[in-house]
Design an enzyme around this catalytic site. Structure first.
Site, PDB file in Angstrom:
ATOM      1  N   ASP A 123      29.728   1.754 -24.615  1.00  0.00           N
ATOM      2  CA  ASP A 123      30.857   0.448 -25.659  1.00  0.00           C
ATOM      3  C   ASP A 123      31.041   0.037 -23.981  1.00  0.00           C
ATOM      4  O   ASP A 123      31.212   0.467 -22.431  1.00  0.00           O
ATOM      5  CB  ASP A 123      31.928   1.396 -25.786  1.00  0.00           C
ATOM      6  N   LYS A 147      26.938  -1.386 -26.163  1.00  0.00           N
ATOM      7  CA  LYS A 147      28.071  -2.044 -27.474  1.00  0.00           C
ATOM      8  C   LYS A 147      28.974  -3.353 -26.496  1.00  0.00           C
ATOM      9  O   LYS A 147      29.659  -2.178 -26.264  1.00  0.00           O
ATOM     10  CB  LYS A 147      28.361  -0.445 -28.487  1.00  0.00           C
ATOM     11  N   GLU A 174      33.113  -2.844 -38.959  1.00  0.00           N
ATOM     12  CA  GLU A 174      34.037  -1.497 -38.692  1.00  0.00           C
ATOM     13  C   GLU A 174      35.370  -2.272 -40.094  1.00  0.00           C
ATOM     14  O   GLU A 174      35.729  -3.293 -40.145  1.00  0.00           O
ATOM     15  CB  GLU A 174      34.893  -1.323 -37.774  1.00  0.00           C
ATOM     16  N   ASP A 232      34.962   3.251 -26.807  1.00  0.00           N
ATOM     17  CA  ASP A 232      35.957   2.758 -25.712  1.00  0.00           C
ATOM     18  C   ASP A 232      37.374   3.368 -26.154  1.00  0.00           C
ATOM     19  O   ASP A 232      38.290   3.022 -26.069  1.00  0.00           O
ATOM     20  CB  ASP A 232      36.774   1.674 -25.222  1.00  0.00           C
ATOM     21  N   SER A 233      37.427   3.879 -27.327  1.00  0.00           N
ATOM     22  CA  SER A 233      38.050   4.460 -28.177  1.00  0.00           C
ATOM     23  C   SER A 233      38.732   5.657 -27.176  1.00  0.00           C
ATOM     24  O   SER A 233      39.378   7.000 -28.173  1.00  0.00           O
ATOM     25  CB  SER A 233      37.511   5.541 -29.467  1.00  0.00           C
ATOM     26  N   GLU A 275      31.983  -6.071 -28.615  1.00  0.00           N
ATOM     27  CA  GLU A 275      32.800  -6.703 -30.189  1.00  0.00           C
ATOM     28  C   GLU A 275      32.888  -8.424 -30.120  1.00  0.00           C
ATOM     29  O   GLU A 275      32.749  -8.882 -29.286  1.00  0.00           O
ATOM     30  CB  GLU A 275      33.614  -6.628 -30.326  1.00  0.00           C
TER      31      GLU A 275
HETATM   32  O1  KIV Z   1      35.015   2.825 -29.096  1.00  0.00           O
HETATM   33  C1  KIV Z   1      34.631   3.549 -30.201  1.00  0.00           C
HETATM   34  O2  KIV Z   1      34.536   4.762 -30.740  1.00  0.00           O
HETATM   35  C2  KIV Z   1      33.962   2.660 -31.392  1.00  0.00           C
HETATM   36  C3  KIV Z   1      33.498   3.366 -33.115  1.00  0.00           C
HETATM   37  C4  KIV Z   1      34.678   4.114 -33.835  1.00  0.00           C
HETATM   38  C5  KIV Z   1      32.471   2.604 -33.130  1.00  0.00           C
HETATM   39  O3  KIV Z   1      33.922   1.183 -31.303  1.00  0.00           O
END
Ligand code: KIV
Length: 280
Positions: free
Chosen positions: A99, A129, A198, A60-61, A131
């Site tokens: 994510d 993934k 992280e 989600d970056s 959090e």
């Molecule tokens: O969203 C993302 O790119 C991430 C990584 C930095 C681990 O969660």
């Protein structure tokens, strides 16, 4: 083969086997480090897969590096699905993890499973993934029960930035460090196949890595994690305004691109492009 026929020595590229969640656990057991990077589009995903990356994360970056937002919180389920579908087309070997956006797994278990189901069905991802530690353990258990592999994410979890208030290193005080360690064990017991750590002290990441059987993938968490992940746009030097010390820039695409653009502009202005061989 005829006597006058030249001998052709073919170099056969050994086929890489598809990486699965089980492969990552085996890699940890063998002490083989796991390489992971992010992708949001077809070509980047293809380059990563062909280069031999183990894990590709549609992070989600993308809220930051693709959409230009200050945080990852605005990314929607539809947006992550859109990017993951595109990435899926290019990924043959790497494990493809997607994510789960902020608020897509927080309301209740039913909605969380439904949203994760959408990600898996609509994108063809291998895993998701999410959090958090103890607070997401029940969600992880339910996902695993229905056949969705889950990767955890602890430490500086960007979806909680409004609670943290700052992007400083997490787990520097003993209480938070203990909680991160406890959370990692909880996620392992809930059924996570790996966990991202992280921006936590290297010593804490080492402790966590030793205390769980699932692989830890670090980002700003030192050398002793079982693997490393970076945002691809950061390590390629595309995000000029962002340089935390955990990012190593392997290229400076921002500068290379701007130089190429300047040359192109000059060529157009001075009628140096196109030339005869570039014309019909
Ligand atoms: O969203 C993302 O790119 C991430 C990584 C930095 C681990 O969660």
């Amino acid at each position: 083969m005829a006597a006058n026929e030249p001998e052709v020595t073919k170099t056969v590229k050994p086929e890489r086997k598809k990486i699965t969640t089980k492969t990552l656990v085996t890699m940890k057991q063998r002490g083989e480090k796991i390489s992971a990077l992010t992708a949001y589009d077809f070509l980047m995903a293809r380059y990563l897969d062909e280069a031999g990356i183990d894990v590709i994360l549609v992070g989600d970056s993308l809220g930051n590096v693709i959409q230009g937002n200050a945080t990852t919180l605005t990314v929607t389920l539809d947006e992550i699905i859109y990017h993951a579908k595109i990435v899926r087309k290019a990924v043959k070997t790497a494990l493809l993890v997607v994510d789960l956006p902020f608020m897509s797994y927080h309301v209740d278990l039913k909605e969380a499973v439904k949203n994760c189901g959408r990600v898996m069905k609509e994108t063809g991802a291998d895993a998701v993934k999410l959090e958090g530690g103890e607070r997401i353990a029940e969600v992880v258990k339910h996902l695993v029960k229905v056949g969705i592999p889950a990767m955890g994410h602890l430490g500086l979890t960007p979806q909680s930035i409004n609670i943290f208030g700052t992007y400083v290193t997490r787990g520097t005080d003993p209480k938070e460090a203990r909680q991160i360690q406890k959370d990692a064990v909880t996620l392992e017991h809930a059924g996570c196949f790996a966990v991202v750590l992280e921006k936590i002290p290297a010593a804490l990441a080492t402790k966590v890595t030793k205390s769980v059987r699932i692989p830890t993938i670090g980002i700003g968490a030192g050398i002793h994690c079982d693997g490393q992940i970076l945002v691809t746009h950061d390590m390629l030097g595309m995000t000029e305004m962002f340089h935390p010390r955990f990012v190593r820039k392997y290229l400076n695409i921002a500068e290379l691109s701007k130089n190429a653009f300047r040359k192109y502009i000059k060529d157009v202005k001075h009628e140096k492009f196109p030339n005869k061989s570039e014309s019909y």
